[in-house]
Design a protein around this motif. Structure first.
Motif, PDB file in Angstrom:
ATOM      1  N   CYS A  62      44.053 -38.693  27.710  1.00  5.14           N
ATOM      2  CA  CYS A  62      42.985 -39.905  27.204  1.00  5.14           C
ATOM      3  C   CYS A  62      43.877 -41.014  26.148  1.00  5.14           C
ATOM      4  CB  CYS A  62      41.936 -39.409  26.565  1.00  5.14           C
ATOM      5  SG  CYS A  62      42.244 -38.751  24.924  1.00  5.14           S
ATOM      6  N   ASP A  63      44.985 -40.525  25.813  1.00  5.88           N
ATOM      7  CA  ASP A  63      45.849 -41.413  24.938  1.00  5.88           C
ATOM      8  C   ASP A  63      46.965 -42.298  25.688  1.00  5.88           C
ATOM      9  OD1 ASP A  63      44.629 -39.808  23.073  1.00  5.88           O
ATOM     10  OD2 ASP A  63      46.248 -38.471  22.929  1.00  5.88           O
ATOM     11  N   VAL A  64      47.146 -42.376  26.920  1.00  5.61           N
ATOM     12  CA  VAL A  64      48.048 -43.069  27.515  1.00  5.61           C
ATOM     13  C   VAL A  64      47.230 -44.111  28.481  1.00  5.61           C
ATOM     14  CG1 VAL A  64      49.753 -41.531  27.237  1.00  5.61           C
ATOM     15  CG2 VAL A  64      48.472 -41.658  29.252  1.00  5.61           C
ATOM     16  N   SER A  65      48.166 -45.088  28.936  1.00  7.36           N
ATOM     17  CA  SER A  65      47.714 -46.400  30.054  1.00  7.36           C
ATOM     18  C   SER A  65      47.389 -45.653  31.268  1.00  7.36           C
ATOM     19  CB  SER A  65      48.562 -47.376  29.696  1.00  7.36           C
ATOM     20  OG  SER A  65      49.752 -46.988  30.719  1.00  7.36           O
ATOM     21  N   ASN A  66      47.041 -46.314  32.085  1.00  2.00           N
ATOM     22  CA  ASN A  66      46.922 -45.853  33.472  1.00  2.00           C
ATOM     23  C   ASN A  66      48.164 -45.910  34.243  1.00  2.00           C
ATOM     24  OD1 ASN A  66      44.025 -45.800  33.517  1.00  2.00           O
ATOM     25  ND2 ASN A  66      43.712 -47.505  34.384  1.00  2.00           N
ATOM     26  N   ALA A  68      51.001 -45.564  32.561  1.00  2.84           N
ATOM     27  CA  ALA A  68      51.648 -44.019  32.357  1.00  2.84           C
ATOM     28  C   ALA A  68      51.084 -43.009  33.037  1.00  2.84           C
ATOM     29  CB  ALA A  68      51.507 -44.109  30.696  1.00  2.84           C
ATOM     30  N   ARG A  69      49.814 -42.733  33.383  1.00  2.00           N
ATOM     31  CA  ARG A  69      49.306 -41.855  33.929  1.00  2.00           C
ATOM     32  C   ARG A  69      49.885 -41.550  35.480  1.00  2.00           C
ATOM     33  NH1 ARG A  69      42.955 -43.084  32.427  1.00  2.00           N
ATOM     34  NH2 ARG A  69      42.997 -41.732  30.280  1.00  2.00           N
ATOM     35  N   ILE A  70      49.858 -42.602  36.023  1.00  2.00           N
ATOM     36  CA  ILE A  70      50.477 -42.826  37.543  1.00  2.00           C
ATOM     37  C   ILE A  70      51.939 -42.333  37.272  1.00  2.00           C
ATOM     38  CG2 ILE A  70      51.262 -44.467  39.371  1.00  2.00           C
ATOM     39  CD1 ILE A  70      48.612 -46.025  38.575  1.00  2.00           C
ATOM     40  N   GLY A  71      52.609 -42.811  36.433  1.00  2.00           N
ATOM     41  CA  GLY A  71      54.044 -42.423  36.066  1.00  2.00           C
ATOM     42  C   GLY A  71      54.214 -40.943  35.951  1.00  2.00           C
ATOM     43  N   VAL A  72      53.263 -40.451  35.307  1.00  2.00           N
ATOM     44  CA  VAL A  72      53.118 -38.828  35.117  1.00  2.00           C
ATOM     45  C   VAL A  72      53.001 -37.988  36.285  1.00  2.00           C
ATOM     46  CG1 VAL A  72      52.366 -36.887  33.520  1.00  2.00           C
ATOM     47  CG2 VAL A  72      52.607 -39.229  32.394  1.00  2.00           C
ATOM     48  N   TRP A  73      51.898 -38.585  37.131  1.00  2.00           N
ATOM     49  CA  TRP A  73      51.498 -38.065  38.112  1.00  2.00           C
ATOM     50  C   TRP A  73      52.898 -37.995  39.274  1.00  2.00           C
ATOM     51  CZ3 TRP A  73      46.121 -40.871  38.115  1.00  2.00           C
ATOM     52  CH2 TRP A  73      45.301 -40.100  37.369  1.00  2.00           C
ATOM     53  N   ARG A  74      53.420 -39.145  39.277  1.00  3.39           N
ATOM     54  CA  ARG A  74      54.595 -39.322  40.176  1.00  3.39           C
ATOM     55  C   ARG A  74      55.493 -38.052  40.017  1.00  3.39           C
ATOM     56  NH1 ARG A  74      59.122 -43.179  39.510  1.00  3.39           N
ATOM     57  NH2 ARG A  74      60.104 -41.388  39.207  1.00  3.39           N
ATOM     58  N   GLU A  75      55.891 -37.797  38.700  1.00  5.56           N
ATOM     59  CA  GLU A  75      56.768 -36.682  38.275  1.00  5.56           C
ATOM     60  C   GLU A  75      56.339 -35.365  38.763  1.00  5.56           C
ATOM     61  OE1 GLU A  75      58.196 -37.407  34.390  1.00  5.56           O
ATOM     62  OE2 GLU A  75      59.352 -39.133  34.557  1.00  5.56           O
ATOM     63  N   ILE A  76      55.053 -35.167  38.329  1.00  2.00           N
ATOM     64  CA  ILE A  76      54.328 -33.842  38.677  1.00  2.00           C
ATOM     65  C   ILE A  76      54.388 -33.455  40.052  1.00  2.00           C
ATOM     66  CG2 ILE A  76      52.262 -32.655  38.722  1.00  2.00           C
ATOM     67  CD1 ILE A  76      51.450 -34.025  35.995  1.00  2.00           C
ATOM     68  N   LEU A 292      57.362 -42.459  27.698  1.00  7.42           N
ATOM     69  CA  LEU A 292      56.428 -43.293  28.136  1.00  7.42           C
ATOM     70  C   LEU A 292      57.257 -44.803  28.266  1.00  7.42           C
ATOM     71  CD1 LEU A 292      53.559 -43.340  25.326  1.00  7.42           C
ATOM     72  CD2 LEU A 292      53.684 -42.085  27.883  1.00  7.42           C
ATOM     73  N   GLU A 293      58.513 -44.922  27.857  1.00  8.75           N
ATOM     74  CA  GLU A 293      59.017 -45.811  28.143  1.00  8.75           C
ATOM     75  C   GLU A 293      59.741 -46.004  29.516  1.00  8.75           C
ATOM     76  OE1 GLU A 293      62.545 -45.203  25.673  1.00  8.75           O
ATOM     77  OE2 GLU A 293      61.400 -45.473  23.776  1.00  8.75           O
ATOM     78  N   ARG A 294      59.771 -44.749  30.289  1.00  9.41           N
ATOM     79  CA  ARG A 294      60.084 -44.887  31.724  1.00  9.41           C
ATOM     80  C   ARG A 294      58.984 -45.557  32.519  1.00  9.41           C
ATOM     81  NH1 ARG A 294      61.512 -39.560  30.942  1.00  9.41           N
ATOM     82  NH2 ARG A 294      60.320 -38.719  32.288  1.00  9.41           N
ATOM     83  N   TRP A 295      57.652 -45.487  31.875  1.00  8.67           N
ATOM     84  CA  TRP A 295      56.532 -45.729  33.068  1.00  8.67           C
ATOM     85  C   TRP A 295      56.055 -47.064  32.577  1.00  8.67           C
ATOM     86  CZ3 TRP A 295      55.127 -40.612  30.760  1.00  8.67           C
ATOM     87  CH2 TRP A 295      56.026 -39.483  31.490  1.00  8.67           C
ATOM     88  N   GLN A 296      56.708 -48.206  32.840  1.00  6.03           N
ATOM     89  CA  GLN A 296      56.217 -49.579  32.269  1.00  6.03           C
ATOM     90  C   GLN A 296      55.908 -50.505  33.515  1.00  6.03           C
ATOM     91  OE1 GLN A 296      55.995 -50.470  29.164  1.00  6.03           O
ATOM     92  NE2 GLN A 296      56.820 -48.307  28.548  1.00  6.03           N
TER      93      GLN A 296
END
Length: 391
Positions: A62-66, A68-76, A292-296
């Motif tokens: 809940c602390d990060v932007s959409n 960033a979320r998409i970037g994290v999901w891609r890595e997952i 977070l810097e990677r997901w801009q």
């Protein structure tokens, strides 16, 4: 790739697509979006909340932007498509992984209230959840959990008792019934075998709930009772039309177990809200600022994730991580694409093109779900890509 492992990865792709649909649905309803906009996740299902202990918002997620979320999901996704049991690097990754089920739970509840994320399918989230659960488990309605709100005869109730203590517990159950209802009896030695299932319902439930052996109940008997009484004998939802929120909460709790989620990510703060001196003592697992810097760039991040999702669904066991960049280099559109639907169309075209040009066989399991059930409008893009790829 074993079929079960393929089905599990397909289920992960389905959940991730559903999460992307939720983000698109929410962002489309906003008048003005900022780069750091974060769609609010708020799970209200009391059954789910009571059995997951994570909270309605999912901490860290809940602390990060959409974006960033998409970037994290891609890595997952890129990790899970190679190694399903791989450890995730940070608490944000684990929280975002967990959030896939929390989002599904929220969308299932919204569908029950008439708010649907899929414009052509009012049962989309519910069907997806049930199909994933059916794919990932045997006798999925059982799970070793007797449905204690269902009226059972005394013999039915006895059949659920742990096999290694059955005789002892049968005596205890009969005593429990007599002691509880003794004020109802004229006879000092009533024949409890004649008691109706409705009469016994509450006392049988109390006997099981207060026991220390409920985890050892006879799972085979649960399955037999389901065969005897049908799909109504279930804690979980038994069809997409099931209306009870509690049953859907149970269904998503069951699915959580089979996807393989835990809540260890909530055991500490991340470095997002700590000063530098406090963050210095945190384990790397709770340090997410640098990630977070990677997901801009939303366009690049979304495109990569959607291409990976679509390509895996149509290629299945023939997926290789190295294919994705080759796929994305195929000419398809001269303009930047930031919407999910447009991105899906381009990814379907490129996947069809690449697979035809490279003579890669299709995987029917994921292909049929994506192009026939979920997004039939993508079939034309995919087939056009295949035709062009063969030339």
């Amino acid at each position: 790739m074993l079929e079960y492992l393929l089905l599990k990865r397909v289920s992960i792709c389905k959940l991730m697509l559903l999460a992307l649909m939720w983000i698109q649905f929410d962002e489309d309803s906003q008048n003005q979006l900022t780069p750091d906009y974060s769609s609010p996740l708020q799970v209200e299902n009391l059954t789910w909340l009571g059995e997951t202990s994570v909270g309605e918002e999912v901490e860290h997620f809940c602390d990060v932007s959409n974006t960033a979320r998409i970037g994290v999901w891609r890595e997952i996704l890129e990790l899970k498509l190679v190694d399903l049991i791989a450890d995730l690097p940070t608490c944000l990754h684990d929280a975002s992984w967990f959030a896939l089920l929390a989002i599904t739970m929220m969308l299932v509840d919204k569908e029950l209230e008439g708010i649907c994320v899929h414009p052509q399918d009012e049962y989309f989230a519910r069907t997806l959840a049930l199909e994933s659960l059916a794919d990932l488990s045997d006798s999925y309605l059982a799970k070793g959990h007797p449905y204690l709100d269902f009226p059972l005869s005394l013999e039915d109730a006895k059949s659920l008792l742990p096999v290694n203590r059955k005789q002892e517990l049968e005596i205890e159950l009969e005593k429990f019934i007599v002691n509880t209802y003794e004020h109802d009896f004229d006879d000092e030695a009533p024949d409890i075998c004649e008691f109706s299932s409705i009469y016994l319902q509450d006392i049988v439930k109390e006997f099981f709930v207060e026991s220390d052996w409920q985890g050892d109940i006879n799972q085979e008997a649960v399955a037999q009772l389901q065969e005897k009484y049908g799909s109504q004998y279930s804690e979980g939802a038994f069809s997409p039309e099931t209306k009870e929120h509690e049953r859907w909460g149970k269904t998503l709790v069951f699915l959580k177990q089979f996807i393989g989620l835990d809540s260890s990510f909530i055991e500490s703060q991340s470095d997002l809200f700590l000063d530098q001196s406090q963050a210095a003592d945190l384990p790397d697992y709770f340090c997410i600022k640098s990630h977070l810097e990677r997901w801009q760039d939303r366009t690049v991040i979304l495109s990569r994730l959607v291409h990976t999702l679509v390509y895996f669904l149509v290629a299945g066991q023939n997926y290789r991580p190295s294919h994705i960049q080759d796929l994305m280099d195929i000419p398809a559109s001269s303009r930047a694409i930031s919407s999910l639907q447009a991105c899906l169309g381009v990814a379907a075209y490129r996947s069809g093109y690449y697979m035809a040009a490279s003579n890669i066989p299709e995987s029917e399991i994921g292909r049929n779900w994506l192009l026939q059930k979920a997004f039939p409008n993508l079939l034309e893009f995919y087939q056009t890509g295949r035709l062009n790829g063969k030339q």
